[in-house]
Design a protein around this motif. Structure first.
Motif: not given
Length: 319
Positions: A11-14, A40-43, A87-89, A219-229
């Motif tokens: 994880p990752g947004v999706d 992103v990294g494992l941690e 990993g989550l914007s 969940l929606d709040a996690l999307t800004p960077d993902y949405l921009a991409s």
């Protein structure tokens, strides 16, 4: 009867949407979640998995950390430019702190204990690099009979995203992907970019999600960077929920239409590294004999009712 499911994830947004989809579905027995390096990294991926489950009120689900790197060669790059540095914007800390500790036996240990205890076939949904799954199948071949099918998000038939040829999850560890898709005989469904991009959702869909519940708003709040991409990628305001498409098929077999095709994974060091080569020729043209199917045949997802799938995911996330 509930689907017995283990999710392997980075994880990752999706991924966060996909984990939530399973965690909030009453017809799913989410046995466990294992983490892997990737976006992103494992941690960070492990922490994100714990926090998403806590958000969904599912601290009962065990989480174990898996591979921190590919089987053989270093990961070419991570995906912070898509998912944010954490990993989550950059908003992972806004999710609730997990109450559950990471399982001490690691991802493979958790897989083994869950599969050994299973009294019916288990579906595994790998939605990150396939390193953990390759190790599991190599080290514990006796447990293959406990796996009903592997439904993975990865690959592309006619496109890539990390390169012109390769999708990120496969590109991150092609050798592991080849082990799972080509060398093993466990039933596999591959959900490629070609289909997940058809299932992109717009900001109106996200607004419905955000308005429905505190979980949806988080969940929606996690999307800004993902949405921009994806604004750059799609050319319009929307996001591609790659991993949630695969988990939807894991939950509801047949929600995606699949076709059986042999698949090869390019493990060379040329421009095609990480590509999934899907042989779409008729069997007679592949030298397999009349009507025969190659042993390494993979069920490749090729189509779905796009609007219906969007409503399925939204309905489960807003219950």
């Amino acid at each position: 009867m509930p689907v017995k499911l283990i999710i392997d994830t980075d994880p990752g947004v999706d991924d966060a949407f996909a984990i939530s989809l399973a965690a909030l579905s009453e017809d799913v027995e989410l046995l466990g979640v294992t983490s892997v390096f990737g976006n992103v990294g494992l941690e960070a991926t492990t922490r994100n998995a714990l926090r998403v489950l806590e958000l969904c009120g599912r601290s009962d689900v065990p989480v174990a950390a898996g591979a921190a790197r590919p089987l053989v060669h270093p990961q070419p790059a991570r995906a912070g430019h898509v998912h944010g540095s954490d990993g989550l914007s950059g908003r992972s800390a806004a999710l609730p702190e997990p109450r559950r500790e990471i399982e001490p036996g690691g991802a493979i240990g958790l897989f083994v204990s869950l599969l050994e205890a299973a009294d019916e076939p288990v579906t595994i949904a790998p939605i990150g690099p396939l390193t953990n799954i390759a190790v599991l199948l190599a080290a514990y071949p006796r447990l293959k009979e406990k796996i009903g099918r592997i439904v993975l998000m990865g690959g592309g038939v006619n496109r890539g995203n990390s390169t012109s040829a390769a999708e990120f999850n496969i590109w991150s560890d092609p050798e592991a992907a080849r082990r799972v898709l080509v060398e093993e005989d466990v039933p596999c469904v591959m959900v490629p970019l070609d289909l997940t991009h058809q299932c992109a959702v717009d900001t109106a869909w996200l607004a419905k999600l955000a308005a429905a519940s505190p979980i949806g708003a988080a969940l929606d709040a996690l999307t800004p960077d993902y949405l921009a991409s994806y604004r750059r990628s799609l050319g319009w305001d929307g996001i591609v929920l790659h991993d949630a498409v695969a988990v939807a098929e894991a939950i509801s077999p047949g929600i995606l239409r699949t076709e059986p095709h042999p698949v090869e994974v390019d493990c060379s060091f040329g421009p095609g590294r990480g590509a999934t080569l899907v042989d779409q020729r008729r069997p007679e043209m592949r030298g397999e004999g009349e009507g025969a199917v190659a042993p390494s045949t993979v069920q490749v997802a090729v189509a779905t009712d796009v609007d219906g799938l969007g409503e399925f995911v939204l309905g489960r996330l807003t219950r």
